[in-house]
Design an enzyme around this catalytic site. Structure first.
Site, PDB file in Angstrom:
ATOM      1  CB  SER A  11      -4.487  -6.738   4.729  1.00  0.00           C
ATOM      2  OG  SER A  11      -3.997  -5.295   4.158  1.00  0.00           O
ATOM      3  NE  ARG A  54      -3.018  -7.407  -4.439  1.00  0.00           N
ATOM      4  CZ  ARG A  54      -3.888  -7.870  -3.618  1.00  0.00           C
ATOM      5  NH1 ARG A  54      -3.347  -8.038  -2.143  1.00  0.00           N
ATOM      6  NH2 ARG A  54      -5.167  -8.048  -3.574  1.00  0.00           N
ATOM      7  CE  LYS A  63     -13.079  -7.107   4.561  1.00  0.00           C
ATOM      8  NZ  LYS A  63     -12.134  -6.533   3.541  1.00  0.00           N
ATOM      9  CG  HIS A  73      -2.126  -1.071   1.348  1.00  0.00           C
ATOM     10  ND1 HIS A  73      -2.188  -1.828   2.390  1.00  0.00           N
ATOM     11  CD2 HIS A  73      -2.751  -1.341   0.484  1.00  0.00           C
ATOM     12  CE1 HIS A  73      -3.070  -2.491   2.330  1.00  0.00           C
ATOM     13  NE2 HIS A  73      -3.596  -2.360   1.185  1.00  0.00           N
TER      14      HIS A  73
HETATM   15  O1  PNS Z   1      -8.723  -2.731   0.434  1.00  0.00           O
HETATM   16  P1  PNS Z   1     -10.183  -3.310  -0.224  1.00  0.00           P
HETATM   17  O2  PNS Z   1     -10.890  -4.073   0.947  1.00  0.00           O
HETATM   18  O3  PNS Z   1      -9.864  -3.764  -1.372  1.00  0.00           O
HETATM   19  O4  PNS Z   1     -10.973  -1.963  -0.538  1.00  0.00           O
HETATM   20  C1  PNS Z   1     -12.276  -1.969  -1.101  1.00  0.00           C
HETATM   21  C2  PNS Z   1     -12.839  -0.591  -1.272  1.00  0.00           C
HETATM   22  C3  PNS Z   1     -12.923   0.049   0.124  1.00  0.00           C
HETATM   23  C4  PNS Z   1     -12.267   0.212  -2.187  1.00  0.00           C
HETATM   24  C5  PNS Z   1     -14.447  -0.911  -1.704  1.00  0.00           C
HETATM   25  O5  PNS Z   1     -14.919  -1.906  -0.838  1.00  0.00           O
HETATM   26  C6  PNS Z   1     -15.294   0.343  -1.740  1.00  0.00           C
HETATM   27  O6  PNS Z   1     -15.199   1.283  -2.413  1.00  0.00           O
HETATM   28  N1  PNS Z   1     -16.388   0.172  -0.665  1.00  0.00           N
HETATM   29  C7  PNS Z   1     -17.222   1.306  -0.834  1.00  0.00           C
HETATM   30  C8  PNS Z   1     -18.627   1.092  -1.284  1.00  0.00           C
HETATM   31  C9  PNS Z   1     -18.723   1.334  -2.957  1.00  0.00           C
HETATM   32  O7  PNS Z   1     -18.667   2.454  -3.004  1.00  0.00           O
HETATM   33  N2  PNS Z   1     -18.476   0.237  -3.364  1.00  0.00           N
HETATM   34  C10 PNS Z   1     -18.425   0.452  -5.071  1.00  0.00           C
HETATM   35  C11 PNS Z   1     -19.426   0.358  -5.706  1.00  0.00           C
HETATM   36  S1  PNS Z   1     -20.055  -1.389  -5.871  1.00  0.00           S
END
Ligand code: PNS
Length: 163
Positions: free
Chosen positions: A129, A90, A41, A17
């Protein structure tokens, strides 16, 4: 002023990150690292702990701010006047998932929020993570994957959970 958001769970922040953040920070005037508040979560670290760890890890980068958000990412981005979302890629499996989310985000923002992908440095291609937590829970060495103070905090968490 060009502002971008780098969203994620950061549970906990990894060197992968941090590498993406450093590289994105030179591309934009301001980069907001935004931690998702996801009550559904189960996380190892609280939102406050994750924000604090990110702030410590990124304290030397002037144009990076750390924040948290809930709800839709595009709504948060718009509120922050950010028209760019940064995500790291990745491997091919990441791409399939990320492509769908990026297209959804563009659609639900009426084409106002775009996603930029940065390819993860090869040395962090395997890193997540989740794998950091998996190694730490069994007492393995995670100091190559996260900053030292994050490794310490992660071991502490699991130690306290055992007690
Ligand atoms: O580190 P991660 O868990 O891969 O991050 C995921 C994240 C936070 C980018 C994603 O879950 C997110 O943006 N969640 C907020 C809800 C949202 O806007 N979802 C996108 C439309 S489906």
């Amino acid at each position: 002023m060009k502002c971008a958001v780098y969203p994620g769970s950061f549970d906990p922040v990894t060197l992968g990150h941090i590498d993406i953040i450093k590289r994105a920070a030179v591309m934009y005037d301001k980069l907001i690292v935004a931690v998702l508040i996801n009550k559904g979560k189960k996380s190892l670290f609280s939102i406050e702990e994750r924000v604090l760890m990110l702030k410590e890890a990124l304290k030397d980068i002037d144009n990076v701010v750390v924040d948290s958000f809930d709800g839709l990412l595009v709504d948060y981005a718009k509120k922050q006047n950010a028209s760019i979302i940064v995500r790291g890629l990745r491997m091919v499996t990441d791409f399939e998932y990320e492509l769908q989310i990026a297209q959804t985000n563009r659609k639900i923002s009426d084409d106002t929020v775009d996603t930029i992908f940065l390819v993860t440095d090869l040395q962090y291609a395997y890193l997540s993570s989740s794998t950091v937590k998996e190694v730490a829970v069994f007492g393995g060495d995670i100091t190559k994957f996260v900053p030292d103070f994050v490794a310490k905090a992660t071991y502490e968490k699991y130690k306290n959970q055992d007690e």
